[in-house]
Design a protein around this motif. Structure first.
Motif, short mmCIF file in Angstrom:
data_model
loop_
_atom_site.label_atom_id
_atom_site.label_comp_id
_atom_site.label_asym_id
_atom_site.label_seq_id
_atom_site.Cartn_x
_atom_site.Cartn_y
_atom_site.Cartn_z
N MET A 1 5.65 7.79 -0.75
CA MET A 1 6.84 7.14 -0.28
C MET A 1 8.04 7.72 -1.01
O MET A 1 8.02 7.87 -2.23
N LEU A 2 9.09 8.06 -0.24
CA LEU A 2 10.32 8.60 -0.81
C LEU A 2 11.46 7.63 -0.54
O LEU A 2 11.83 7.40 0.61
N ASP A 3 12.00 7.04 -1.61
CA ASP A 3 13.13 6.14 -1.51
C ASP A 3 13.82 6.11 -2.86
O ASP A 3 13.15 6.07 -3.89
N ASP A 4 15.15 6.14 -2.86
CA ASP A 4 15.88 6.14 -4.13
C ASP A 4 16.14 4.74 -4.67
O ASP A 4 16.70 4.59 -5.74
N GLU A 5 15.72 3.71 -3.95
CA GLU A 5 15.90 2.33 -4.41
C GLU A 5 14.60 1.82 -5.02
O GLU A 5 13.62 1.58 -4.31
N PRO A 6 14.57 1.60 -6.35
CA PRO A 6 13.35 1.14 -7.03
C PRO A 6 12.81 -0.18 -6.46
O PRO A 6 11.59 -0.35 -6.38
N THR A 7 13.70 -1.08 -6.06
CA THR A 7 13.26 -2.37 -5.53
C THR A 7 12.46 -2.18 -4.25
O THR A 7 11.43 -2.82 -4.05
N VAL A 8 12.94 -1.30 -3.37
CA VAL A 8 12.22 -1.03 -2.11
C VAL A 8 10.85 -0.43 -2.42
O VAL A 8 9.85 -0.84 -1.83
N CYS A 9 10.81 0.51 -3.36
CA CYS A 9 9.53 1.12 -3.74
C CYS A 9 8.55 0.07 -4.25
O CYS A 9 7.37 0.09 -3.89
N GLN A 10 9.03 -0.85 -5.08
CA GLN A 10 8.16 -1.90 -5.62
C GLN A 10 7.64 -2.82 -4.53
O GLN A 10 6.45 -3.14 -4.50
N ILE A 11 8.53 -3.23 -3.63
CA ILE A 11 8.12 -4.14 -2.55
C ILE A 11 7.09 -3.48 -1.64
O ILE A 11 6.05 -4.06 -1.32
N VAL A 12 7.37 -2.24 -1.23
CA VAL A 12 6.45 -1.52 -0.35
C VAL A 12 5.11 -1.30 -1.04
O VAL A 12 4.05 -1.48 -0.44
N SER A 13 5.14 -0.95 -2.31
CA SER A 13 3.90 -0.76 -3.07
C SER A 13 3.08 -2.04 -3.13
O SER A 13 1.86 -2.02 -2.96
N LEU A 14 3.75 -3.17 -3.35
CA LEU A 14 3.06 -4.46 -3.39
C LEU A 14 2.46 -4.82 -2.04
O LEU A 14 1.30 -5.22 -1.94
N VAL A 15 3.27 -4.68 -0.99
CA VAL A 15 2.83 -5.05 0.36
C VAL A 15 1.65 -4.18 0.80
O VAL A 15 0.61 -4.69 1.23
N LEU A 16 1.80 -2.87 0.70
CA LEU A 16 0.73 -1.97 1.15
C LEU A 16 -0.46 -1.99 0.20
O LEU A 16 -1.61 -1.91 0.63
N GLY A 17 -0.18 -2.13 -1.10
CA GLY A 17 -1.26 -2.21 -2.07
C GLY A 17 -2.15 -3.43 -1.86
O GLY A 17 -3.37 -3.35 -2.01
N SER A 18 -1.54 -4.55 -1.46
CA SER A 18 -2.33 -5.77 -1.21
C SER A 18 -3.24 -5.62 0.01
O SER A 18 -4.19 -6.38 0.18
N GLU A 19 -2.96 -4.61 0.85
CA GLU A 19 -3.79 -4.34 2.03
C GLU A 19 -4.77 -3.20 1.78
O GLU A 19 -5.40 -2.71 2.71
N GLY A 20 -4.85 -2.75 0.53
CA GLY A 20 -5.83 -1.72 0.19
C GLY A 20 -5.33 -0.29 0.23
O GLY A 20 -6.10 0.65 0.03
N PHE A 21 -4.04 -0.09 0.46
CA PHE A 21 -3.49 1.26 0.49
C PHE A 21 -3.08 1.70 -0.91
O PHE A 21 -2.57 0.91 -1.69
N ASP A 22 -3.31 2.97 -1.23
CA ASP A 22 -2.80 3.55 -2.47
C ASP A 22 -1.41 4.08 -2.17
O ASP A 22 -1.23 4.86 -1.23
N VAL A 23 -0.42 3.67 -2.96
CA VAL A 23 0.96 4.06 -2.72
C VAL A 23 1.48 4.84 -3.91
O VAL A 23 1.38 4.40 -5.05
N ILE A 24 2.03 6.01 -3.63
CA ILE A 24 2.70 6.81 -4.66
C ILE A 24 4.17 6.86 -4.28
O ILE A 24 4.51 7.27 -3.16
N SER A 25 5.03 6.44 -5.20
CA SER A 25 6.47 6.42 -4.93
C SER A 25 7.16 7.58 -5.64
O SER A 25 6.75 7.99 -6.72
#
Length: 194
Positions: A1-25
């Motif tokens: 995931m490419l985003d310059d906003e740390p909050t967006v990266c954290q939220i997306v990581s939490l949402v997708l991570g809770s569904e079993g996806f590995d997220v690299i920001s």
């Protein structure tokens, strides 16, 4: 995931991570492109608005290096022009911020498993023409099957307007004057491979 906003990266990581996806920001475009080419992730999320270069430029750079994985563009701007440009450049989907977590999960799942719906769509070869993106091939496969825009939008989890954009882009790429000619050229392109 490419985003310059740390909050967006954290939220997306939490949402997708809770569904079993590995997220690299990542927040730096050049590092992100290198990382994608090295790791070859299943799906990418790229913000359109970045400080140094636009996400659309990152999309072009990845496609230039023949990166074929689905890329979902994200933007706080919901203008149709940007979405259409992203689709023309090879984006799989376009998501406007803020988005619901469940909607993002659905779109990522659709991006990484489009062929699980039915048999794998054929690869179309149009000599002398730009290659089709993964999503364009999905839409073209559905068009050959005689499905309407509404049916395709339901099947591929896209809006009807997005399906129309893909169809217009397909017609431009293969120089088809109408839908019938597009379908005829596509069927011929599949027959050439078999």
């Amino acid at each position: 995931m490419l985003d310059d906003e740390p909050t967006v990266c954290q939220i997306v990581s939490l949402v997708l991570g809770s569904e079993g996806f590995d997220v690299i920001s990542c927040s730096e475009p050049a590092s992100f492109v290198s990382l994608c080419r090295e790791k070859n992730p299943s799906c990418l999320l790229v913000d359109v608005v970045l400080p140094e270069i636009s996400g659309l430029e990152v999309l072009k750079e990845l496609r230039k290096h023949s990166f074929e994985r689905p890329i979902i563009m994200m933007s706080g701007r919901s203008d149709i022009e940007t979405a259409v440009q992203a689709i023309k450049e090879g984006a799989f989907d376009f998501v406007t911020k803020p988005f619901r977590g469940g909607d993002l999960v659905t779109r990522v799942r659709a991006a990484i498993s489009p062929v699980k719906r039915q048999a794998s769509p054929p690869i179309f070869h149009f000599p002398g023409r730009p290659p089709l993106t993964l999503r364009e091939r999905d839409v073209l496969h559905e068009l050959i099957g005689g499905r309407s825009t509404k049916e395709i939008s339901r099947c591929l989890n896209l809006s009807p307007r997005t399906v129309e954009s893909y169809r217009a882009n397909l017609m431009r790429k293969v120089s088809a004057k109408n839908l019938a000619e597009l379908v005829r050229l596509a069927i011929a392109a599949v027959r050439q491979r078999t």
